[in-house]
Design a protein around this motif. Sequence first.
Motif, PDB file in Angstrom:
ATOM      1  N   PHE A 100       0.805  -1.219   0.000  1.00 37.26           N
ATOM      2  CA  PHE A 100       0.000   0.000   0.000  1.00 37.26           C
ATOM      3  C   PHE A 100       0.841   1.273   0.000  1.00 37.26           C
ATOM      4  N   SER A 101       1.990   1.190  -0.658  1.00 34.81           N
ATOM      5  CA  SER A 101       2.746   2.398  -0.950  1.00 34.81           C
ATOM      6  C   SER A 101       2.377   2.819  -2.369  1.00 34.81           C
ATOM      7  N   PRO A 102       2.072   4.084  -2.589  1.00 38.34           N
ATOM      8  CA  PRO A 102       1.664   4.504  -3.939  1.00 38.34           C
ATOM      9  C   PRO A 102       2.846   4.470  -4.899  1.00 38.34           C
ATOM     10  N   VAL A 150      -9.140   2.822   5.536  1.00 35.26           N
ATOM     11  CA  VAL A 150      -7.987   3.183   6.351  1.00 35.26           C
ATOM     12  C   VAL A 150      -7.061   1.980   6.452  1.00 35.26           C
ATOM     13  N   LEU A 151      -5.775   2.239   6.328  1.00 37.69           N
ATOM     14  CA  LEU A 151      -4.754   1.206   6.503  1.00 37.69           C
ATOM     15  C   LEU A 151      -4.203   1.283   7.907  1.00 37.69           C
ATOM     16  N   LEU A 152      -4.191   0.145   8.613  1.00 36.14           N
ATOM     17  CA  LEU A 152      -3.614   0.040   9.955  1.00 36.14           C
ATOM     18  C   LEU A 152      -2.288  -0.701   9.833  1.00 36.14           C
ATOM     19  N   GLN A 153      -1.210  -0.105  10.303  1.00 39.35           N
ATOM     20  CA  GLN A 153       0.114  -0.703  10.197  1.00 39.35           C
ATOM     21  C   GLN A 153       0.707  -0.953  11.588  1.00 39.35           C
ATOM     22  N   GLY A 154       1.280  -2.157  11.759  1.00 40.71           N
ATOM     23  CA  GLY A 154       1.937  -2.483  13.022  1.00 40.71           C
ATOM     24  C   GLY A 154       1.074  -3.291  13.962  1.00 40.71           C
ATOM     25  N   ILE A 155       0.086  -3.991  13.445  1.00 38.84           N
ATOM     26  CA  ILE A 155      -0.785  -4.813  14.297  1.00 38.84           C
ATOM     27  C   ILE A 155       0.036  -5.962  14.902  1.00 38.84           C
ATOM     28  N   PRO A 156      -0.102  -6.236  16.200  1.00 37.16           N
ATOM     29  CA  PRO A 156       0.675  -7.313  16.826  1.00 37.16           C
ATOM     30  C   PRO A 156       0.421  -8.662  16.166  1.00 37.16           C
ATOM     31  N   ARG A 157       1.434  -9.504  16.188  1.00 39.94           N
ATOM     32  CA  ARG A 157       1.319 -10.829  15.565  1.00 39.94           C
ATOM     33  C   ARG A 157       0.212 -11.659  16.212  1.00 39.94           C
ATOM     34  N   ASN A 158       0.015 -11.473  17.518  1.00 43.57           N
ATOM     35  CA  ASN A 158      -0.974 -12.297  18.230  1.00 43.57           C
ATOM     36  C   ASN A 158      -2.356 -11.642  18.291  1.00 43.57           C
ATOM     37  N   ALA A 159      -2.536 -10.513  17.600  1.00 42.07           N
ATOM     38  CA  ALA A 159      -3.827  -9.810  17.640  1.00 42.07           C
ATOM     39  C   ALA A 159      -4.864 -10.553  16.810  1.00 42.07           C
ATOM     40  N   LYS A 210      -7.507   7.692  16.236  1.00 44.30           N
ATOM     41  CA  LYS A 210      -6.790   6.455  16.549  1.00 44.30           C
ATOM     42  C   LYS A 210      -5.339   6.399  16.067  1.00 44.30           C
ATOM     43  N   ASN A 211      -4.910   7.340  15.251  1.00 42.00           N
ATOM     44  CA  ASN A 211      -3.538   7.263  14.753  1.00 42.00           C
ATOM     45  C   ASN A 211      -2.536   7.313  15.915  1.00 42.00           C
ATOM     46  N   ARG A 212      -1.609   6.360  15.923  1.00 39.43           N
ATOM     47  CA  ARG A 212      -0.568   6.207  16.950  1.00 39.43           C
ATOM     48  C   ARG A 212      -1.125   5.756  18.306  1.00 39.43           C
ATOM     49  N   SER A 213      -2.358   5.279  18.303  1.00 35.25           N
ATOM     50  CA  SER A 213      -2.876   4.645  19.526  1.00 35.25           C
ATOM     51  C   SER A 213      -2.365   3.203  19.578  1.00 35.25           C
ATOM     52  N   PHE A 214      -2.667   2.515  20.696  1.00 37.64           N
ATOM     53  CA  PHE A 214      -2.093   1.185  20.889  1.00 37.64           C
ATOM     54  C   PHE A 214      -3.137   0.094  20.727  1.00 37.64           C
ATOM     55  N   CYS A 215      -2.729  -0.970  20.034  1.00 38.24           N
ATOM     56  CA  CYS A 215      -3.486  -2.211  19.978  1.00 38.24           C
ATOM     57  C   CYS A 215      -2.631  -3.249  20.698  1.00 38.24           C
ATOM     58  N   LEU A 216      -3.130  -3.755  21.849  1.00 33.62           N
ATOM     59  CA  LEU A 216      -2.313  -4.560  22.747  1.00 33.62           C
ATOM     60  C   LEU A 216      -1.073  -3.740  23.120  1.00 33.62           C
ATOM     61  N   ASN A 217       0.116  -4.180  22.766  1.00 27.90           N
ATOM     62  CA  ASN A 217       1.313  -3.425  23.161  1.00 27.90           C
ATOM     63  C   ASN A 217       1.965  -2.684  21.996  1.00 27.90           C
ATOM     64  N   ASN A 218       1.306  -2.700  20.824  1.00 27.73           N
ATOM     65  CA  ASN A 218       1.900  -2.066  19.640  1.00 27.73           C
ATOM     66  C   ASN A 218       1.229  -0.738  19.303  1.00 27.73           C
ATOM     67  N   GLN A 219       2.057   0.232  18.942  1.00 30.43           N
ATOM     68  CA  GLN A 219       1.523   1.493  18.454  1.00 30.43           C
ATOM     69  C   GLN A 219       1.150   1.326  16.976  1.00 30.43           C
ATOM     70  N   ILE A 220      -0.061   1.726  16.647  1.00 29.52           N
ATOM     71  CA  ILE A 220      -0.587   1.529  15.310  1.00 29.52           C
ATOM     72  C   ILE A 220      -0.562   2.836  14.524  1.00 29.52           C
ATOM     73  N   LEU A 221      -0.025   2.750  13.308  1.00 31.92           N
ATOM     74  CA  LEU A 221      -0.047   3.908  12.409  1.00 31.92           C
ATOM     75  C   LEU A 221      -1.203   3.755  11.423  1.00 31.92           C
ATOM     76  N   LEU A 222      -1.960   4.817  11.275  1.00 27.78           N
ATOM     77  CA  LEU A 222      -3.105   4.807  10.369  1.00 27.78           C
ATOM     78  C   LEU A 222      -2.831   5.695   9.157  1.00 27.78           C
ATOM     79  N   ARG A 223      -3.398   5.290   8.037  1.00 29.30           N
ATOM     80  CA  ARG A 223      -3.296   6.107   6.821  1.00 29.30           C
ATOM     81  C   ARG A 223      -4.582   5.955   6.023  1.00 29.30           C
ATOM     82  N   VAL A 224      -5.161   7.064   5.624  1.00 30.15           N
ATOM     83  CA  VAL A 224      -6.373   7.037   4.805  1.00 30.15           C
ATOM     84  C   VAL A 224      -5.976   6.721   3.370  1.00 30.15           C
ATOM     85  N   LEU A 225      -6.628   5.717   2.785  1.00 31.35           N
ATOM     86  CA  LEU A 225      -6.332   5.309   1.423  1.00 31.35           C
ATOM     87  C   LEU A 225      -7.228   6.052   0.441  1.00 31.35           C
ATOM     88  N   GLN A 226      -6.626   6.470  -0.665  1.00 33.24           N
ATOM     89  CA  GLN A 226      -7.371   7.208  -1.675  1.00 33.24           C
ATOM     90  C   GLN A 226      -7.914   6.292  -2.760  1.00 33.24           C
TER      91      GLN A 226
END
Length: 226
Positions: A100-102, A150-159, A210-226
């Motif tokens: 999801f990189s343009p 929205v793209l969520l990046q950095g989701i924990p492996r065990n999520a 929610k950008n840079r909030s945490f899911c379990l112990n990981n900080q999640i980066l959000l990006r709106v997709l066009q």
Amino acid sequence: MSKLRLFATALGSRLTVRTVRENHGIPLLLREFPRWFSTEAEQPPQDSAVDPFLQTPGTGLVYGRLIGVTRHTLKTDIVNLLEGCKLTLDDVKVDYNRSFSPVGMMVQFPSRNAFDQAIRVIGKKGRLYKLERADRSQWDLLIPFNGKAVLLQGIPRNALPEDVERFLTGCEYDASSIDIFLRAGFRDPIRMATVKFPSQTEAMNAFIKKNRSFCLNNQILLRVLQ
């Protein structure tokens, strides 16, 4: 040879020479005269090597691929850059790779003239970009997100999907659209997810909240997709 035969021979030679001279002297206009009344319409020669893209310079949709965009380039940036080419946001699609990189944008122009105008504009004030010709099939292959995903990046492996839903608490989204997957990263694979929202406003609200909030112990980066 009798005088009568010599006279006939000389007369025949003169007639032949006169006939040839008269035929050579017939104006081209008269010699072409029978063709004007032909019942068969003349067909112009067909040049199979002519590029169809060049055969209709003033009408018909024309497609181009814009190279040089970054993840921060918005469709509105391109529409504003190519002001005068009669483009709308629906005439621009972002081409994402698997992570999801343009990697470019597809642009639909209303005419060949609009495409030529875009080339001139980019040459003057958009030198960071390059516009190349493309065909309709490349345009049709891309499915636009239109700012509603929205793209969520950095989701924990065990999520689990339930963990992603808890992460999005307070947002209006389509829970059935959550798609979690792995993509190659700089060191280790990165777990990502895409989520669809009912509107651009709701997608942007999720990004803000929610950008840079945490899911379990990981900080999640959000990006709106066009």
